[in-house]
Design a protein around this motif. Structure first.
Motif, PDB file in Angstrom:
ATOM      1  N   TYR A  50     -15.045 -27.737 -13.154  1.00 52.87           N
ATOM      2  CA  TYR A  50     -13.928 -28.081 -12.306  1.00 52.87           C
ATOM      3  C   TYR A  50     -13.152 -26.799 -12.072  1.00 52.87           C
ATOM      4  O   TYR A  50     -12.900 -26.056 -13.006  1.00 52.87           O
ATOM      5  N   ASP A 109      -4.234 -27.056 -16.310  1.00 51.03           N
ATOM      6  CA  ASP A 109      -5.431 -26.236 -16.548  1.00 51.03           C
ATOM      7  C   ASP A 109      -6.258 -26.800 -17.700  1.00 51.03           C
ATOM      8  O   ASP A 109      -7.481 -26.766 -17.669  1.00 51.03           O
ATOM      9  N   ASP A 117      -7.828 -30.292 -16.534  1.00 51.43           N
ATOM     10  CA  ASP A 117      -8.925 -30.116 -15.572  1.00 51.43           C
ATOM     11  C   ASP A 117     -10.064 -29.310 -16.160  1.00 51.43           C
ATOM     12  O   ASP A 117     -11.084 -29.115 -15.515  1.00 51.43           O
ATOM     13  N   ARG A 118      -9.872 -28.741 -17.307  1.00 51.30           N
ATOM     14  CA  ARG A 118     -10.842 -27.853 -17.930  1.00 51.30           C
ATOM     15  C   ARG A 118     -11.083 -26.600 -17.112  1.00 51.30           C
ATOM     16  O   ARG A 118     -12.095 -25.949 -17.257  1.00 51.30           O
ATOM     17  N   THR A 119     -10.146 -26.252 -16.218  1.00 55.61           N
ATOM     18  CA  THR A 119     -10.274 -24.973 -15.527  1.00 55.61           C
ATOM     19  C   THR A 119     -10.068 -23.839 -16.525  1.00 55.61           C
ATOM     20  O   THR A 119     -10.568 -22.740 -16.334  1.00 55.61           O
ATOM     21  N   TYR A 174     -11.273 -23.637 -19.520  1.00 54.72           N
ATOM     22  CA  TYR A 174     -12.573 -23.278 -20.123  1.00 54.72           C
ATOM     23  C   TYR A 174     -13.144 -22.043 -19.479  1.00 54.72           C
ATOM     24  O   TYR A 174     -13.505 -21.079 -20.111  1.00 54.72           O
ATOM     25  N   THR A 175     -13.305 -22.200 -18.165  1.00 49.46           N
ATOM     26  CA  THR A 175     -14.007 -21.159 -17.425  1.00 49.46           C
ATOM     27  C   THR A 175     -13.223 -19.853 -17.452  1.00 49.46           C
ATOM     28  O   THR A 175     -13.820 -18.788 -17.482  1.00 49.46           O
ATOM     29  N   LEU A 221     -14.683 -21.184 -27.704  1.00 46.27           N
ATOM     30  CA  LEU A 221     -13.686 -22.187 -27.319  1.00 46.27           C
ATOM     31  C   LEU A 221     -13.341 -23.081 -28.496  1.00 46.27           C
ATOM     32  O   LEU A 221     -12.292 -23.699 -28.534  1.00 46.27           O
TER      33      LEU A 221
END
Ligand code: ADP
Ligand code: MG
Lengths: 294, 310
Positions: free
Chosen positions: A93, B95, B98-100, B102-103, A61
């Motif tokens: 989140y 996105d 919200d740091r969605t 990242y995942t 990242l």
């Protein structure tokens, strides 16, 4: 060690550009670490010491300013290094409009899974993290602990060999964090490598084989947990129902032994945490979480 | 142990997974509710019934039908483009915030796949919305043309016009109704909205705020609508004895390269609503142009997004 390490971080340096004037902030300074397959490694350090930055670099990242990271020998900057890793970010989140089951399914599909295998995997994982009852509820009303568990479920969806957990128990109540610890131990038994970080030391102590202590971006100490924390020349014994006579005898015995010394004596205590866990044991965790939301 | 397939760059299946999740997201944001007031508008247009028909001259009827088509097409264009800007600007910076993201990016998902999935999802929702509006337009237009034809025929028979003449008047009126030509206009607006999605995608890859993305995308859209007027002004001053300067040329070229030019899109839609025959080669050119813009903006988005840190 001829085996390819599960995690290899080599001389990692990461600078962040500070303000507009371009003053750089060095968040990580030449951190190196290796984690062997099957090991549970804990990175501990105060807030802002560079734990999350190290993990994000490992997952690609962030691009390292210098140095390199690899997962099972594959460079972190390449997409295929992410095939064998599950990541639980700090304060995870997810899409609020999806249900628990849909969330896990979505991440499974991203990993190329589908069909019955995926459906079964989703049910299995929701059971593993204790969210079966909440499977068809949207994440909108989930408590912090439940989001953390959903995060664990999505991290595990493609059966990765490595799990990277950024503060997995932050903001979770003691019962919940105990469950997360048990889960980590269970995964360890299955041979999954775990790389976790935390600023809560006791938790690291209970699950990790090896720990690294990081401060202001520098790895200050690293090693096998037992060796780091055991006091070689001390022994602790805890007695039950020992009357004053027995205690006198022991004290006497210690006095006549050459070189031995009684360092402390007193009532054994339970930890506050253990007490809390015992008192709250009858309430299942997810039921409690459900009540929180209502 | 991992049984997942190797992540190839551009996996159609993964792109579809992201597109599908985008569509679900938009549907659960209840975006299709916007279609209700639009439906009311289209149906309501029926009541602006011109009482204007006077004789064998069909100009007034044509004007009335054109107004109907213009309002419908205009609504579709406005809705499509605004929707393109707003939803793209909500989804992608959302996105990130919200740091969605990242995942998602921690799974073996190439960043290009993520971008294409988002683009495809938003474009698909626009397609569905446009199709619904198109259907409404065609249905209301059809009813209106039928009513007009009945009215005109009655009037002309009363006046005792020969049948052949009545037929030709009817044919003239029908040509202003719902025809294949009209669908080219819808296509032009849809393609414009798709290009604007790609513009908003590009902007949201380097902006971090929804508001900024919306503001800049709308600006690019407006420049795209009107840049040809400015460029015409710059280059065709020769008539007035004033040659364009080198600076003019450079500015003009930069503007035309950086910003999309929606002139052809507007021209085709306009022709369609005037019931002029749209030339197939123009439609081909339109599709090519839209494809080119989409390609350019997606590749640029990828260049920005590829090395982005989170
Ligand atoms: N995106 C960023 N931009 C600027 N500085 C950052 C960024 N991310 C982290 N930092 C800085 O890097 C340092 C380490 O942060 P982090 O790795 O998140 O710490 P930890 O996870 O150990 O609490 C902190 O001083 C933080 O302010
Ligand atoms: Mg952190």
């Amino acid at each position: 060690m001829s085996e390819v390490p599960a995690v290899e971080v080599k001389d990692l340096v990461k600078d962040f550009r500070g303000s507009f004037r371009g003053r750089k902030v060095r968040a990580v300074r030449k951190v190196s670490l290796q984690i062997a397959p099957g090991e549970v490694y804990g990175l501990i350090g105060p807030n802002g010491s560079g734990k999350s930055t190290t993990m994000k670099a490992l997952l690609g990242l962030l691009a390292p300013t210098s140095g390199a990271c690899a997962i099972f020998g594959r460079n972190s900057l390449k997409v295929d290094s992410r095939r064998d890793v599950g990541f639980l970010p700090e304060n995870p989140y997810f899409y609020k409009h999806l249900t628990a089951a849909e969330t896990v399914r979505f991440f499974g599909k991203l990993c190329g899974m589908r069909g019955r295998k995926l459906r079964e995997r989703v049910s299995e994982l929701l059971k593993l993290v204790g969210l079966e009852e909440a499977r068809d509820r949207r994440l909108k009303g989930f408590s912090k602990g439940m989001l953390q568990r959903i995060g664990l479920a999505q991290a595990l969806v493609q059966e990765p060999r490595l799990l990277v957990l950024d503060e997995p128990t932050a903001g979770v109540d003691p019962a919940g964090s105990r469950e997360i610890r048990d889960l980590i131990l269970e995964l360890k038994k299955r041979g999954i490598t775990v790389f976790l970080c935390s600023h809560l030391l006791e938790q690291v102590q209970e699950v990790c084989d090896r720990v690294g202590i990081i401060n202001q971006g520098v790895m200050v100490k690293e090693g096998v947990l037992e060796e780091l924390i055991s006091l070689e020349n001390r022994t602790e014994l805890v007695l039950e129902n020992a009357g004053p006579d027995l205690r006198d005898q022991i004290r006497l015995l210690v006095e006549v032994t050459d070189g031995a010394r009684m360092v402390s004596e007193g009532k054994a205590r339970t930890t506050l945490e253990r007490l809390f866990l015992e008192e709250t044991r009858d309430r299942p965790a997810n039921q409690k979480n459900l009540q929180d939301d209502e | 142990m991992s049984k997942s397939t190797a992540p190839s760059f551009l996996s159609p299946r993964r792109i579809l997974v992201i597109a599908q999740s985008t569509v679900t997201h938009l549907i659960r944001m209840k975006v299709f509710y916007f279609l209700a007031p639009i439906a009311v508008l289209f149906v309501g247009l029926q009541f602006f019934d011109g009482l204007w028909y006077a004789g064998p001259d069909t100009t007034l009827v044509e004007q009335e039908l054109r107004m109907h088509k213009n309002i419908c097409l205009g609504t579709m264009m406005l809705f499509g483009c605004l929707f393109a800007v707003v939803s793209t600007a909500l989804l992608i910076p959302g996105d990130v915030e919200d740091r969605t993201l990242y995942t998602i990016l921690c799974k073996p998902v190439p960043r290009m796949d993520y971008l294409l999935g988002k683009l495809l999802g938003v474009v698909f929702v626009i397609l569905v919305a446009m199709a619904v509006m198109d259907l409404l337009m065609v249905a209301t237009l059809h009813l209106r043309v039928e009513a007009k034809l009945a009215e005109i025929t009655e009037l002309l028979i009363d006046r005792g016009l020969p049948e052949r003449e009545i037929e030709s008047v009817r044919a003239e009126v029908a040509a202003h109704g719902s025809t294949l030509n009209l669908q080219y206009g819808v296509l032009a607006h849809f393609l414009k909205a798709a290009v604007i999605v790609a513009v908003a995608l590009l902007i949201s890859t380097f902006s971090t705020s929804t508001l900024f993305t919306i503001a800049v995308s709308v600006m690019v859209w407006i420049i795209g609508e009107f840049q040809w007027i400015v460029r015409d002004g710059l280059f065709n001053d020769a008539e007035y004895g004033e040659l364009p300067t080198t600076a003019d040329r450079i500015v003009g070229t930069i503007v035309s390269v950086v910003f999309p030019d929606f002139r052809l899109f507007g021209a085709i839609a306009d022709g369609a609503s005037r019931a002029q025959t749209v030339i197939p080669s123009d439609v081909g050119q339109l599709c090519g142009l839209a494809g080119m813009y989409l390609g350019i903006y997606v590749v640029l988005s990828w260049f920005v997004f590829r090395d982005k840190e989170f």
